[in-house]
Design an enzyme around this catalytic site. Structure first.
Site, mmCIF file in Angstrom:
data_model
loop_
_atom_site.group_PDB
_atom_site.id
_atom_site.type_symbol
_atom_site.label_atom_id
_atom_site.label_comp_id
_atom_site.label_asym_id
_atom_site.label_seq_id
_atom_site.Cartn_x
_atom_site.Cartn_y
_atom_site.Cartn_z
ATOM 1 N N ASP A 217 0.812 -1.217 0.000
ATOM 2 C CA ASP A 217 0.000 0.000 0.000
ATOM 3 C C ASP A 217 0.847 1.271 0.000
ATOM 4 O O ASP A 217 0.307 2.370 -0.015
ATOM 5 C CB ASP A 217 -0.928 0.001 1.224
ATOM 6 N N SER A 242 -6.594 5.192 0.027
ATOM 7 C CA SER A 242 -6.948 3.911 -0.560
ATOM 8 C C SER A 242 -8.441 3.658 -0.379
ATOM 9 O O SER A 242 -9.005 3.924 0.683
ATOM 10 C CB SER A 242 -6.162 2.778 0.111
ATOM 11 N N GLN A 292 -5.499 -1.934 -6.884
ATOM 12 C CA GLN A 292 -6.051 -1.000 -5.914
ATOM 13 C C GLN A 292 -6.704 0.177 -6.638
ATOM 14 O O GLN A 292 -6.193 0.644 -7.655
ATOM 15 C CB GLN A 292 -4.961 -0.454 -4.987
#
Length: 302
Positions: A217, A242, A292
């Site tokens: 991430d 995110s 993502q």
């Protein structure tokens, strides 16, 4: 998790990270995780929540089954001032597959939702995309060597020190110039980083998957920023977070050995950007696939 540091020796940044990811069981299928103090943004780092949730799921799965996929949504910003409670729902225990659902809760509200699937080892068909060309990680500057060059871009030396502190447990090296190095200069929507933990890990396969989840991430949305010449949250020319995160774990790997994170963005629209990544071992095996979508808003006047 790893063994605790030797008595009398101060814990390393990796020791601190592993302690952060080592959850406290408080009831059957319920775990509590601590939160790290905010260093870069006033919320819990999304990679930490995803990694802790995967630890919670893994603690309820037989040891002969390894995680092969996860799908998750970030629902609310995490509050770094209070612990996070993880509740695990044992959705299914089949002959080959185990499925778990995890909800992370703070202040009585869900902040994160994860579904993870685990499988016993099986032999089957084998193929993969070839590993892309990339610079040898040993030839690339460390973060401590690279970031001070961009102190002006990043808001000063204090900001550089905070970034180094936030990532101290991971040796992460950019194969190309990072987005904050070329603000105002759109580039191809692709980026590469090499990473490994700053220290050796135990042999537990779940531990290596959890550490890769944590790191995944950190830089994945960089490729979205590159396409628009934006430096990102590091320089304040976008506001981002995110939204969802999915990973597939294809082959065994070690997070304490060099891994190439090859990232690209096929599209951005509606205040959101999509990025996908492939993580390869240094000898060319495709270990992990990642996708993502992130919130990426441009402040007015920027």
């Amino acid at each position: 998790m790893n063994k605790p540091p030797t008595a009398g020796e101060p814990p390393t940044p990796l020791d601190d990270l592993l302690a952060l990811l080592d959850l406290e069981p408080i009831e059957e299928n319920i775990f509590r995780g601590t939160t790290d103090r905010p260093i870069l943004v006033p919320r819990v780092f999304g990679g930490q929540v995803a990694a802790q949730a995967l630890v919670a799921a893994g603690r309820t799965v037989p040891g002969d089954r390894q995680a092969h996929s996860l799908h998750s949504y970030f629902l609310r910003p995490g509050d770094p001032a209070v612990p996070i409670v993880y509740t695990v729902d044992r959705i299914r225990d089949g002959r080959s597959f185990t499925t778990r659902r995890v909800v992370a809760v703070q202040h009585g509200q869900p902040i994160f939702h994860l579904s993870a699937s685990f499988q016993t080892h099986e032999e089957g068909l084998e193929h993969q995309e070839p590993m892309p060309a990339a610079a040898d990680p040993s030839t690339l500057p460390t973060a401590a060597e690279m970031l001070p060059r961009y102190a002006t871009h990043l808001g000063g030396q204090d900001r550089v020190e905070r970034i180094l502190e936030a990532r101290a447990a991971v040796d992460l090296r950019y194969a190309d110039e990072p987005p904050f190095a070329s603000v105002g200069e759109p580039r191809e929507a692709k980026s590469q980083v090499w990473f490994r933990t700053n220290g050796k890990l135990a042999d537990d396969p779940l531990l290596h998957i959890v550490l890769a989840t944590y790191v995944s991430d950190m830089t994945l949305l960089d490729s979205v920023l590159l396409a628009h010449g934006r430096g990102g949250w590091a320089v304040g020319d976008v506001v981002g977070a995110s939204l969802d995160h999915a990973m597939w774990f294809h082959r065994p790997f070690r997070a304490d050995e060099w891994l190439l994170y090859d990232q690209e963005s096929p599209t951005a629209q509606g205040g959101r950007g999509l990025a996908r990544g492939r993580i390869f071992t240094q000898d060319g095996r495709l270990a992990v696939s990642v996708i993502q979508e992130g919130l990426i808003r441009v402040p007015r006047g920027s």
